[in-house]
Design an enzyme around this catalytic site. Structure first.
Site, PDB file in Angstrom:
ATOM      1  N   ASN A 174      -9.025  -0.460  -0.470  1.00 16.34           N
ATOM      2  CA  ASN A 174      -8.127  -0.550  -1.620  1.00 16.34           C
ATOM      3  C   ASN A 174      -8.833  -0.172  -2.917  1.00 16.34           C
ATOM      4  O   ASN A 174      -8.209   0.313  -3.855  1.00 16.34           O
ATOM      5  CB  ASN A 174      -7.542  -1.966  -1.714  1.00 16.34           C
ATOM      6  CG  ASN A 174      -6.519  -2.223  -0.632  1.00 16.34           C
ATOM      7  OD1 ASN A 174      -5.446  -1.656  -0.636  1.00 16.34           O
ATOM      8  ND2 ASN A 174      -6.878  -3.063   0.328  1.00 16.34           N
TER       9      ASN A 174
ATOM     10  N   SER B  17       0.787  -1.233   0.000  1.00 13.45           N
ATOM     11  CA  SER B  17       0.000   0.000   0.000  1.00 13.45           C
ATOM     12  C   SER B  17       0.818   1.282   0.000  1.00 13.45           C
ATOM     13  O   SER B  17       0.247   2.374  -0.106  1.00 13.45           O
ATOM     14  CB  SER B  17      -0.961   0.009   1.186  1.00 13.45           C
ATOM     15  OG  SER B  17      -2.047  -0.847   0.924  1.00 13.45           O
TER      16      SER B  17
END
Length: 346
Positions: A168, A76
């Site tokens: 996400n 991430s």
């Protein structure tokens, strides 16, 4: 790949005291004394860190099969790159953060109560869009196209709009917006706008390439399964990045130092008010035990956990990584950051 936000003052303080000899007064641990604990108590086969403070550089490692120059998956931390691209486009007046998703991607977000006509780019950047996280269905192991990831998301009703909910899917959609606005993929835009100008020679967006560039070590799950070979499309624009310790230090130093964004847009990136102090735009703050706040992001993808943190001006930066999916003892991360950034007493 959601940010780890474990800041439990009592357990951390107890852990730090436990590092001091019983016969002497407590001594503040250093990053070098804490790093081996990521292996011994954190469950990682190996760990490494690289810190920069002005012209001073410090590298340390623990365990076997890890090296300073290794390429690894950064999960991430990709989001900071994507957010930087979007804010650069905003600074160029090619989009506005108040634009709706519908304006750029007509008809994409419709279903189960989700509606791109009322969803802004700002809400994607700070995770207040309400979009469900597609990796909750795929567990981060199923390679998908961006459209497939969105379709999975749209089988779920949204979370409360305006409330921080890490997803996400938000950044997968932002990757699609970058391509729509520029006519080029987010990977190409990141190369020309960030990677090449900063000389990040170890950083890439691998697309569907399952192998890591050399040199690299191995990556493992918690049960010891080798997952070095991995299709990055399990994460896409939310977590595809491959990089190195040195490149991440350089990127965050440049970003927070004002080399990638005008000051107005860098302030926007660090504005956490909408997310109630939890998240800005591709960055989140962490207040350490000594009261100092550092900025950065973490990244988790199967076989790799990475964390970069820096002072608000980017002059001091630390990246550490382990070659497994997570750290078993969550108190070790804030302790390591405090050891690097908090003033040391004699």
């Amino acid at each position: 790949m959601a940010p780890l936000r474990t800041l439990l003052a009592l357990p951390v303080s107890l852990a730090l005291l436990a590092l001091a000899p019983a016969s002497s007064s407590p001594t503040a641990p250093t990053t070098d004394t804490l790093l081996p604990l990521l292996v011994a108590e954190g469950g990682a086969p190996a760990a490494a860190l690289l810190a920069h403070d002005g012209s001073d550089t410090h590298y340390a490692q623990a365990g076997r099969g890890i090296a300073r120059a290794d390429h690894f998956r950064a999960g991430s931390i990709t989001k900071t790159f994507i957010a930087t691209l979007v804010l650069q486009l905003a600074a160029e007046h090619r989009l506005s953060l108040s634009d709706t998703v519908e304006q750029h991607l007509p008809g994409l977000i419709r279903g189960a109560g989700n509606d791109g006509r009322t969803m802004t780019l700002r809400s994607l950047l700070n995770h207040t869009s309400g979009l469900n996280d597609f990796t909750l269905d795929t567990r981060g192991v199923v390679p998908l196209t961006p459209l497939q990831a969105v379709r999975i998301t749209l089988t779920h009703p949204p979370a409360e709009r305006g409330r921080f909910s890490y997803s996400n899917t938000d950044y997968v959609v932002l990757g699609m917006v970058v391509q729509q606005v520029t006519g080029r993929s987010y990977a190409v835009e990141a190369e020309r706008r960030i990677i090449a100008p900063l000389g990040l020679t170890g950083t890439s967006f691998p697309g569907s390439r399952t192998s890591l560039p050399g040199p690299h070590g191995r990556a493992y799950t918690a049960d010891g399964t080798d997952v070095t070979e991995l299709d990055p499309r399990v994460a896409g624009a939310a977590g595809e990045l491959v990089t190195t310790l040195a490149d991440l230090d350089r990127f965050y130093a440049a970003l927070l130092g004002g080399r990638l964004l005008p000051s107005r847009w860098l302030r926007e990136m660090r504005d956490t008010r909408t997310a109630h102090g939890l998240y800005g735009m591709g960055l989140f703050p962490e207040k350490l035990s000594c009261g100092i706040t550092v900025w950065g992001h973490n990244g988790r993808i199967i076989g790799s956990y990475v964390r970069t943190a820096a002072t608000v001006d980017g002059r001091r930066v630390l990246t550490f990584r382990v070659n497994t999916t997570a750290i078993a003892d969550p108190d070790l991360e804030p302790a390591l950051l405090a050891a690097e950034f908090c003033p040391r007493t004699p």
